[in-house]
Design a protein around this motif. Structure first.
Motif, PDB file in Angstrom:
ATOM      1  N   LYS A 185      56.468  -4.699   2.985  1.00  0.00           N
ATOM      2  CA  LYS A 185      55.585  -3.628   2.522  1.00  0.00           C
ATOM      3  C   LYS A 185      56.393  -2.406   2.084  1.00  0.00           C
ATOM      4  N   THR A 186      55.847  -1.716   1.106  1.00  0.00           N
ATOM      5  CA  THR A 186      56.573  -0.537   0.607  1.00  0.00           C
ATOM      6  C   THR A 186      56.593   0.582   1.651  1.00  0.00           C
ATOM      7  N   ASP A 187      55.425   0.861   2.224  1.00  0.00           N
ATOM      8  CA  ASP A 187      55.345   1.953   3.207  1.00  0.00           C
ATOM      9  C   ASP A 187      55.306   1.381   4.615  1.00  0.00           C
ATOM     10  N   GLY A 188      56.355   1.633   5.361  1.00  0.00           N
ATOM     11  CA  GLY A 188      56.369   1.212   6.765  1.00  0.00           C
ATOM     12  C   GLY A 188      56.656  -0.260   6.976  1.00  0.00           C
ATOM     13  N   GLY A 189      57.080  -0.958   5.919  1.00  0.00           N
ATOM     14  CA  GLY A 189      57.479  -2.356   6.093  1.00  0.00           C
ATOM     15  C   GLY A 189      58.790  -2.438   6.852  1.00  0.00           C
ATOM     16  N   LEU A 190      58.968  -3.524   7.552  1.00  0.00           N
ATOM     17  CA  LEU A 190      60.138  -3.679   8.412  1.00  0.00           C
ATOM     18  C   LEU A 190      61.429  -3.562   7.616  1.00  0.00           C
ATOM     19  N   VAL A 191      61.457  -4.200   6.445  1.00  0.00           N
ATOM     20  CA  VAL A 191      62.686  -4.233   5.650  1.00  0.00           C
ATOM     21  C   VAL A 191      63.036  -2.833   5.165  1.00  0.00           C
TER      22      VAL A 191
END
Lengths: 360, 352
Positions: A185-191
């Motif tokens: 995910k763009t916002d708050g994704g793990l990566v």
């Protein structure tokens, strides 16, 4: 107390023996009847075992599977050869405007989203699929080999680690895809969180969401398909590595063979039939990639707001069945025959290569 | 190079914590350039001993010396040994040439020299013309030669052979026995040969070690061991047909058999195990009279069965010296060929 326990155990064993005896006797009686019947049939010269050849019996036992396969696999294959010559076949009212030999093939091959990408898009179904096949298959095979050799060499908690690495295999593909989509995910994704931890600017760094760059979403897709296919490969390699005679390794150890040479000169050649099998099946599997893309990007096969499309050949075929061009089964049949031809050629090439490289 | 085992012990512990002593304080010195047979029944620890020398099994206690080097803690690849496995362990995907070349590839040998050595070694073991074949295209005897060539090509300090002949048929076994002996003579390499076949061990070894339950029973040249066994186990293990053994009493320095004095012995009175080899009996007029139970003619020899103290005893005598109709026969046996063993320890009491 202990005595009671002992007596109970003895009692249970006794009951178990009685049951086993009953089954034993049932088998004796049945065998007796069987013998009587076959003697009777022999006397009357009616014994079917003598009348029919062995393969007739085999065919009888195979027939349930054969019937199912015939209806759901063989008939559709034959039918697709029939469908492909119809011109403008319409599924809803079952009409055609005529017959054509190559028309449907030409329509597929010249379609701007099949081979040659149109000016406004960066991708086509064939290019997408080939990228996925030729990147994900080799990487996943090498990774699986490395991991299975490593798994084979660890002593403590061996079965624990083997279970861990096998878990993805029993997990639902779509579920894993959704998890991946969430991770990227763009916002708050793990990566992105991970990357920003190292000071990389991740604001608006989109992987699978709107305005993701082609190679970034392709990376996620390849990463995902490698990960999803790893478990089965590891299991196959690990079992075949465990089947190698220990003496080869002892002999190699005595000859002071370095680890890398043991891997390349002993382990790999000795499991080469399995590597070949995995290569062929995973190339075929990668060509048929479908649910991975759907899980990550939805049925459109593209993140929102981008000009390219990540659809695979199979997805391209499906759009003629129930997608945007639903009902045009002839084109779908042509597409699947083209896919079949590609896979056939590649498999033949692999078999030719394997003649020199695989040691049975 | 001399090989020395000092107090070598291997204890295996299974999952339930039960301990098995596979090898029990072995003290053996193997002289340089000799071929030593490790002999014993299956499960006596002979292969374990071999693998400990090879470094594939770690000893529980004890030390292994190659010459003056203590190699106990050394990894197998650093010991400079050649090992021929029971089923050869030839790499199935490599040709004979590649198989023999394999150990050299890991060493610092120039390519030309390596090829040269492979060819020389292949010729020595007599497979010079089979270098292009795969192991699966070879007979058992040829595979065996390849395995020996692979073990020898790197010029090891010690050659170890783990039951190398057990997978061959009887005729080939005889031939390979002589081959191994010849190759060992020509290379002069210290060799240890593990087998459970006493005849094989006796015919091939310069000296042999008999093991039982991991314990050394005797370490001597084969013929010495045959003629003067240290204990009942060795006596029983060597020889075919096996040695006759029965219980007998010594009274007033006389050995009593069938309630008659058989011979003079210079040992204390008591019960003993007596061993007499079948082939040591001779038919002689003034001998000990026995009642013949059965007679078998086996070509050159004749086997007579009779009773000594209630035990069936076999004598292998010249066919000419006896005829079928004889009900009794008079037999003699040389005093030094009668072995008396202590009932408790099994040790020989009238020899050595």
């Amino acid at each position: 107390m202990g005595n009671l326990f002992k007596n109970a155990k003895r009692f249970l064993i006794k009951i178990g023996n009685v049951i086993k005896n009953i089954f034993w006797n049932i088998r004796r009686i049945l065998n007796n009847y069987k013998r009587k019947i076959s003697n009777f049939l022999d006397k009357k010269r009616l014994n079917p075992a003598g009348k029919f050849p062995g393969w007739a019996k085999a065919l009888l036992y195979l027939s349930p599977a054969l019937i199912v396969l015939a209806i759901f696999t063989f008939w559709p294959i034959i039918n697709s050869f029939a469908l492909v010559v119809y011109e403008n076949y319409n599924m809803s009212n079952n009409t055609i405007t005529g017959y054509t030999l190559f028309g449907n093939f030409i329509r597929v091959l010249t379609d701007e989203s099949f081979i040659v990408p149109a000016s406004h898009t960066a991708s086509s179904a064939v290019i997408n699929t080939l990228i996925i096949v030729f990147i994900s298959v080799p990487i996943s095979i090498f990774l699986a080999l490395a991991i299975s050799v490593a798994l084979n060499s660890i002593k403590p908690l061996k079965s624990f680690f083997q279970t861990i690495y096998f878990l993805p295999y029993v997990t639902n593909t779509i579920a894993i895809g959704l998890v991946f989509a969430y991770m990227f995910k763009t916002d708050g994704g793990l990566v992105n969180e991970f990357l920003s931890f190292f000071g990389i600017q991740t604001d608006g760094l989109s992987w699978v969401e709107s305005n993701a760059v082609y190679w970034r979403s392709m990376f996620v897709l390849i990463f995902y398909s490698i990960w999803a296919s790893l478990a089965f490969k590891i299991m196959v390699f690990l079992t075949s590595i465990q089947g190698i005679d220990k003496q080869y390794y002892q002999a190699a150890a005595i000859d002071a063979t370095p680890k890398g040479r043991i891997f390349s000169k002993i382990t790999v050649p000795l499991i080469s039939p399995m590597i070949f099998y995995i290569t062929v099946t995973s190339v075929i599997g990668a060509f048929k990639i479908y649910n991975a893309i759907v899980a990550l990007f939805g049925v459109t096969g593209a993140p929102p707001g981008v000009s390219y499309n990540l659809q695979s050949i199979v997805m391209y075929i499906y759009q003629f069945i129930d997608g945007s061009n639903a009902g045009n089964l002839s084109v779908a049949a042509a597409g699947s025959l083209i896919l079949f031809a590609i896979i056939l050629v590649l498999t033949i090439v692999q078999m030719q290569v394997s003649k020199k490289r695989v040691h049975y | 190079m001399e090989l020395r085992l000092e107090n070598l012990t291997k204890i295996f512990t299974n999952k339930n914590g039960q301990e098995t002593k596979a090898v029990d304080s072995l003290d053996i010195t193997i002289e340089s350039g000799t071929l030593v047979g490790l002999l014993g029944p299956s499960g006596c620890g002979k292969s374990t001993t071999l693998f400990m020398i090879a470094g594939l099994v770690k000893p529980t206690t004890g030390k292994i010396f190659f010459g003056d080097d203590d190699v106990t803690k050394l990894a197998p690849e650093k010991r400079g040994i050649g090992l021929v496995f029971q089923n050869y362990a030839l790499y199935p995907h490599m040709t004979v040439f590649k198989n023999i070349l394999f150990p050299l590839e890991n060493m610092d040998v120039p390519r030309d020299e390596a090829f040269e050595r492979v060819k020389a070694m292949a010729n020595l073991v007599g497979i010079g013309e089979l270098l292009d074949r795969k192991p699966s295209q070879l007979s058992g005897g040829q595979q065996q030669r390849v395995a020996i060539a692979r073990a020898l090509v790197k010029k090891p300090r010690v050659l170890l052979l783990d039951e190398p002949l057990s997978n061959l048929d009887a005729r080939l076994r005889l031939q390979m026995r002589e081959e191994i002996k010849r190759i060992q003579r020509e290379t002069g390499i210290t060799t240890i040969f593990v087998t459970h076949d006493q005849e094989e061990a006796m015919s091939i070894s310069d000296k042999m070690v008999v093991l039982d339950f991991g314990k050394e029973q005797q370490y001597d040249p084969p013929q010495d061991m045959y003629n003067s066994p240290d204990n009942l186990f060795v006596a029983k293990f060597l020889g075919n047909p096996p040695i006759n053994s029965f219980e007998a009493e010594v009274k007033n320095k006389k050995l009593i058999i069938n309630e008659k004095p058989f011979m003079q012995v210079n040992i204390p009175d008591g019960l003993y195990d007596v061993g007499m080899r079948p082939e040591n009996f001779r038919v002689k007029e003034d001998g000990f009279q026995t009642t013949v139970k059965e007679i078998f003619h086996i070509g050159r020899d004749t086997m007579i069965h009779f009773d000594f103290n209630g035990k069936n005893v076999r004598a292998l005598v010249d066919s000419e010296s006896i005829n079928d109709k004889q009900k009794t026969v008079n037999l003699t046996i040389k005093t030094e060929r009668v072995y008396l063993f202590d009932k408790q320890t099994g040790k020989v009491v009238n020899h050595g």
